[in-house]
Design a protein around this motif. Structure first.
Motif, PDB file in Angstrom:
ATOM      1  N   ALA A   1       2.979   7.272  16.843  1.00 17.15           N
ATOM      2  CA  ALA A   1       3.043   6.803  18.232  1.00 17.15           C
ATOM      3  C   ALA A   1       2.008   5.707  18.478  1.00 17.15           C
ATOM      4  O   ALA A   1       2.273   4.753  19.218  1.00 17.15           O
ATOM      5  CB  ALA A   1       2.828   7.967  19.197  1.00 17.15           C
ATOM      6  N   ALA A   2       0.848   5.818  17.844  1.00 29.53           N
ATOM      7  CA  ALA A   2      -0.188   4.794  17.993  1.00 29.53           C
ATOM      8  C   ALA A   2       0.290   3.452  17.447  1.00 29.53           C
ATOM      9  O   ALA A   2       0.057   2.400  18.057  1.00 29.53           O
ATOM     10  CB  ALA A   2      -1.472   5.230  17.286  1.00 29.53           C
ATOM     11  N   ILE A   3       0.985   3.463  16.326  1.00 30.52           N
ATOM     12  CA  ILE A   3       1.500   2.214  15.748  1.00 30.52           C
ATOM     13  C   ILE A   3       2.552   1.599  16.672  1.00 30.52           C
ATOM     14  O   ILE A   3       2.546   0.387  16.915  1.00 30.52           O
ATOM     15  CB  ILE A   3       2.076   2.457  14.335  1.00 30.52           C
ATOM     16  CG1 ILE A   3       0.982   2.943  13.368  1.00 30.52           C
ATOM     17  CG2 ILE A   3       2.762   1.198  13.804  1.00 30.52           C
ATOM     18  CD1 ILE A   3      -0.210   2.018  13.234  1.00 30.52           C
ATOM     19  N   ILE A   4       3.431   2.414  17.207  1.00 27.75           N
ATOM     20  CA  ILE A   4       4.455   1.914  18.128  1.00 27.75           C
ATOM     21  C   ILE A   4       3.806   1.291  19.358  1.00 27.75           C
ATOM     22  O   ILE A   4       4.175   0.197  19.790  1.00 27.75           O
ATOM     23  CB  ILE A   4       5.438   3.043  18.508  1.00 27.75           C
ATOM     24  CG1 ILE A   4       6.267   3.437  17.276  1.00 27.75           C
ATOM     25  CG2 ILE A   4       6.337   2.618  19.666  1.00 27.75           C
ATOM     26  CD1 ILE A   4       7.057   4.729  17.445  1.00 27.75           C
ATOM     27  N   LYS A   5       2.798   1.957  19.922  1.00 27.08           N
ATOM     28  CA  LYS A   5       2.106   1.418  21.096  1.00 27.08           C
ATOM     29  C   LYS A   5       1.314   0.162  20.749  1.00 27.08           C
ATOM     30  O   LYS A   5       1.257  -0.779  21.550  1.00 27.08           O
ATOM     31  CB  LYS A   5       1.206   2.483  21.728  1.00 27.08           C
ATOM     32  CG  LYS A   5       1.996   3.557  22.465  1.00 27.08           C
ATOM     33  CD  LYS A   5       1.112   4.526  23.202  1.00 27.08           C
ATOM     34  CE  LYS A   5       0.536   4.010  24.471  1.00 27.08           C
ATOM     35  NZ  LYS A   5       1.454   3.560  25.497  1.00 27.08           N
ATOM     36  N   LEU A   6       0.702   0.119  19.570  1.00 24.66           N
ATOM     37  CA  LEU A   6      -0.020  -1.074  19.114  1.00 24.66           C
ATOM     38  C   LEU A   6       0.922  -2.275  19.095  1.00 24.66           C
ATOM     39  O   LEU A   6       0.591  -3.355  19.599  1.00 24.66           O
ATOM     40  CB  LEU A   6      -0.624  -0.841  17.730  1.00 24.66           C
ATOM     41  CG  LEU A   6      -1.220  -2.066  17.044  1.00 24.66           C
ATOM     42  CD1 LEU A   6      -2.472  -2.541  17.759  1.00 24.66           C
ATOM     43  CD2 LEU A   6      -1.536  -1.742  15.578  1.00 24.66           C
TER      44      LEU A   6
ATOM     45  N   VAL B   1       3.262  -7.566  20.785  1.00 30.11           N
ATOM     46  CA  VAL B   1       4.308  -8.110  21.648  1.00 30.11           C
ATOM     47  C   VAL B   1       3.748  -8.383  23.043  1.00 30.11           C
ATOM     48  O   VAL B   1       3.969  -9.446  23.609  1.00 30.11           O
ATOM     49  CB  VAL B   1       5.524  -7.161  21.708  1.00 30.11           C
ATOM     50  CG1 VAL B   1       6.541  -7.643  22.726  1.00 30.11           C
ATOM     51  CG2 VAL B   1       6.161  -7.033  20.330  1.00 30.11           C
ATOM     52  N   GLY B   2       3.001  -7.438  23.583  1.00 23.25           N
ATOM     53  CA  GLY B   2       2.493  -7.565  24.947  1.00 23.25           C
ATOM     54  C   GLY B   2       1.322  -8.518  25.111  1.00 23.25           C
ATOM     55  O   GLY B   2       1.048  -8.983  26.205  1.00 23.25           O
ATOM     56  N   GLY B   3       0.589  -8.778  24.029  1.00 26.02           N
ATOM     57  CA  GLY B   3      -0.521  -9.718  24.083  1.00 26.02           C
ATOM     58  C   GLY B   3      -1.808  -9.172  24.672  1.00 26.02           C
ATOM     59  O   GLY B   3      -2.733  -9.940  24.961  1.00 26.02           O
ATOM     60  N   ASP B   4      -1.929  -7.865  24.839  1.00 28.32           N
ATOM     61  CA  ASP B   4      -3.135  -7.268  25.422  1.00 28.32           C
ATOM     62  C   ASP B   4      -4.186  -7.047  24.330  1.00 28.32           C
ATOM     63  O   ASP B   4      -4.333  -5.945  23.804  1.00 28.32           O
ATOM     64  CB  ASP B   4      -2.777  -5.956  26.118  1.00 28.32           C
ATOM     65  CG  ASP B   4      -3.959  -5.323  26.833  1.00 28.32           C
ATOM     66  OD1 ASP B   4      -5.058  -5.933  26.855  1.00 28.32           O
ATOM     67  OD2 ASP B   4      -3.793  -4.212  27.368  1.00 28.32           O
ATOM     68  N   LEU B   5      -4.929  -8.100  24.017  1.00 29.29           N
ATOM     69  CA  LEU B   5      -5.925  -8.003  22.951  1.00 29.29           C
ATOM     70  C   LEU B   5      -7.085  -7.080  23.314  1.00 29.29           C
ATOM     71  O   LEU B   5      -7.745  -6.534  22.434  1.00 29.29           O
ATOM     72  CB  LEU B   5      -6.437  -9.391  22.572  1.00 29.29           C
ATOM     73  CG  LEU B   5      -5.377 -10.307  21.960  1.00 29.29           C
ATOM     74  CD1 LEU B   5      -5.934 -11.702  21.728  1.00 29.29           C
ATOM     75  CD2 LEU B   5      -4.838  -9.741  20.669  1.00 29.29           C
ATOM     76  N   ALA B   6      -7.335  -6.880  24.595  1.00 27.26           N
ATOM     77  CA  ALA B   6      -8.381  -5.949  25.020  1.00 27.26           C
ATOM     78  C   ALA B   6      -8.034  -4.519  24.601  1.00 27.26           C
ATOM     79  O   ALA B   6      -8.937  -3.687  24.438  1.00 27.26           O
ATOM     80  CB  ALA B   6      -8.588  -6.031  26.527  1.00 27.26           C
ATOM     81  N   ALA B   7      -6.756  -4.244  24.399  1.00 25.12           N
ATOM     82  CA  ALA B   7      -6.325  -2.900  24.008  1.00 25.12           C
ATOM     83  C   ALA B   7      -6.662  -2.575  22.553  1.00 25.12           C
ATOM     84  O   ALA B   7      -6.558  -1.425  22.140  1.00 25.12           O
ATOM     85  CB  ALA B   7      -4.821  -2.738  24.232  1.00 25.12           C
ATOM     86  N   LEU B   8      -7.072  -3.570  21.769  1.00 26.26           N
ATOM     87  CA  LEU B   8      -7.402  -3.313  20.356  1.00 26.26           C
ATOM     88  C   LEU B   8      -8.415  -2.185  20.217  1.00 26.26           C
ATOM     89  O   LEU B   8      -8.345  -1.400  19.273  1.00 26.26           O
ATOM     90  CB  LEU B   8      -7.939  -4.584  19.690  1.00 26.26           C
ATOM     91  CG  LEU B   8      -6.911  -5.671  19.419  1.00 26.26           C
ATOM     92  CD1 LEU B   8      -7.604  -6.958  18.982  1.00 26.26           C
ATOM     93  CD2 LEU B   8      -5.914  -5.208  18.371  1.00 26.26           C
ATOM     94  N   GLU B   9      -9.336  -2.084  21.148  1.00 27.30           N
ATOM     95  CA  GLU B   9     -10.375  -1.049  21.088  1.00 27.30           C
ATOM     96  C   GLU B   9      -9.801   0.352  21.216  1.00 27.30           C
ATOM     97  O   GLU B   9     -10.449   1.314  20.804  1.00 27.30           O
ATOM     98  CB  GLU B   9     -11.419  -1.306  22.169  1.00 27.30           C
ATOM     99  CG  GLU B   9     -12.174  -2.601  21.932  1.00 27.30           C
ATOM    100  CD  GLU B   9     -13.154  -2.937  23.037  1.00 27.30           C
ATOM    101  OE1 GLU B   9     -13.297  -2.138  23.995  1.00 27.30           O
ATOM    102  OE2 GLU B   9     -13.769  -4.007  22.936  1.00 27.30           O
TER     103      GLU B   9
ATOM    104  N   VAL C   1     -12.022  -3.858  15.053  1.00 19.79           N
ATOM    105  CA  VAL C   1     -11.527  -4.601  16.217  1.00 19.79           C
ATOM    106  C   VAL C   1     -11.618  -6.108  15.988  1.00 19.79           C
ATOM    107  O   VAL C   1     -10.624  -6.830  16.168  1.00 19.79           O
ATOM    108  CB  VAL C   1     -12.248  -4.163  17.512  1.00 19.79           C
ATOM    109  CG1 VAL C   1     -11.909  -5.097  18.673  1.00 19.79           C
ATOM    110  CG2 VAL C   1     -11.878  -2.722  17.856  1.00 19.79           C
ATOM    111  N   PRO C   2     -12.783  -6.655  15.560  1.00 22.96           N
ATOM    112  CA  PRO C   2     -12.834  -8.113  15.348  1.00 22.96           C
ATOM    113  C   PRO C   2     -11.946  -8.573  14.195  1.00 22.96           C
ATOM    114  O   PRO C   2     -11.404  -9.679  14.222  1.00 22.96           O
ATOM    115  CB  PRO C   2     -14.309  -8.405  15.077  1.00 22.96           C
ATOM    116  CG  PRO C   2     -14.956  -7.103  14.786  1.00 22.96           C
ATOM    117  CD  PRO C   2     -14.088  -6.035  15.382  1.00 22.96           C
ATOM    118  N   VAL C   3     -11.758  -7.737  13.203  1.00 26.03           N
ATOM    119  CA  VAL C   3     -10.891  -8.077  12.067  1.00 26.03           C
ATOM    120  C   VAL C   3      -9.449  -8.207  12.557  1.00 26.03           C
ATOM    121  O   VAL C   3      -8.761  -9.179  12.247  1.00 26.03           O
ATOM    122  CB  VAL C   3     -10.999  -7.014  10.950  1.00 26.03           C
ATOM    123  CG1 VAL C   3     -10.019  -7.279   9.826  1.00 26.03           C
ATOM    124  CG2 VAL C   3     -12.435  -6.941  10.417  1.00 26.03           C
ATOM    125  N   ALA C   4      -8.992  -7.231  13.326  1.00 24.62           N
ATOM    126  CA  ALA C   4      -7.627  -7.262  13.861  1.00 24.62           C
ATOM    127  C   ALA C   4      -7.452  -8.463  14.792  1.00 24.62           C
ATOM    128  O   ALA C   4      -6.437  -9.159  14.740  1.00 24.62           O
ATOM    129  CB  ALA C   4      -7.322  -5.959  14.590  1.00 24.62           C
TER     130      ALA C   4
END
Length: 125
Positions: free
Chosen positions: A7-12, A18-26, A34-37
């Motif tokens: 489920a985490a991979i699907i949400k990622l 797709v959604g572009g929410d880079l703040a969600a990387l954390e 996080v900085p690598v991704a």
């Protein structure tokens, strides 16, 4: 994060790629990742801001997930040194392996069919 690794991979994919929410990387990666991704996701999203990914298959062994994706998008920003073409690529295959620690992604390794992406965009690798 209190969800299955699958489920985490699907949400990622939905929220970040797709959604572009880079703040969600954390919410998905251990702090050191996080900085690598961000270093590979952010420029890809700039190059292909309308990127779409579909999850084709997920396989989990409890601590790792193997994920197969299909990726599509329009070349609207510089990608690998190539100026935007405005061309679209469709259903390029990608496979990634994610290793989790304490519910977060600690490692990611993948293969993408970059040759197909180059060919569909009319570019030389």
């Amino acid at each position: 994060m209190n969800m299955s690794h699958e489920a985490a991979i699907i949400k990622l994919v939905d929220e970040v790629l797709v959604g572009g929410d880079l703040a969600a990387l954390e919410r998905f990666y251990v702090p050191r990742m996080v900085p690598v991704a961000r270093r590979w996701i952010e420029p890809f999203r700039v190059s292909f801001p309308d990127v779409r990914m579909s999850v084709v298959q997920l396989i989990s062994d409890g601590s790792s997930v193997a994920a197969r994706f299909r990726c599509s998008g329009t070349h609207l920003g510089t990608w690998r040194g190539h100026a935007p073409t405005g061309r679209h690529f469709n259903n390029v295959d990608e496979v990634y392996f994610f290793t989790f620690e304490d519910g977060l992604i600690a490692r990611a390794w993948g293969l993408e069919d970059s040759l197909a992406r180059f060919q569909q965009l009319g570019l030389t690798p």
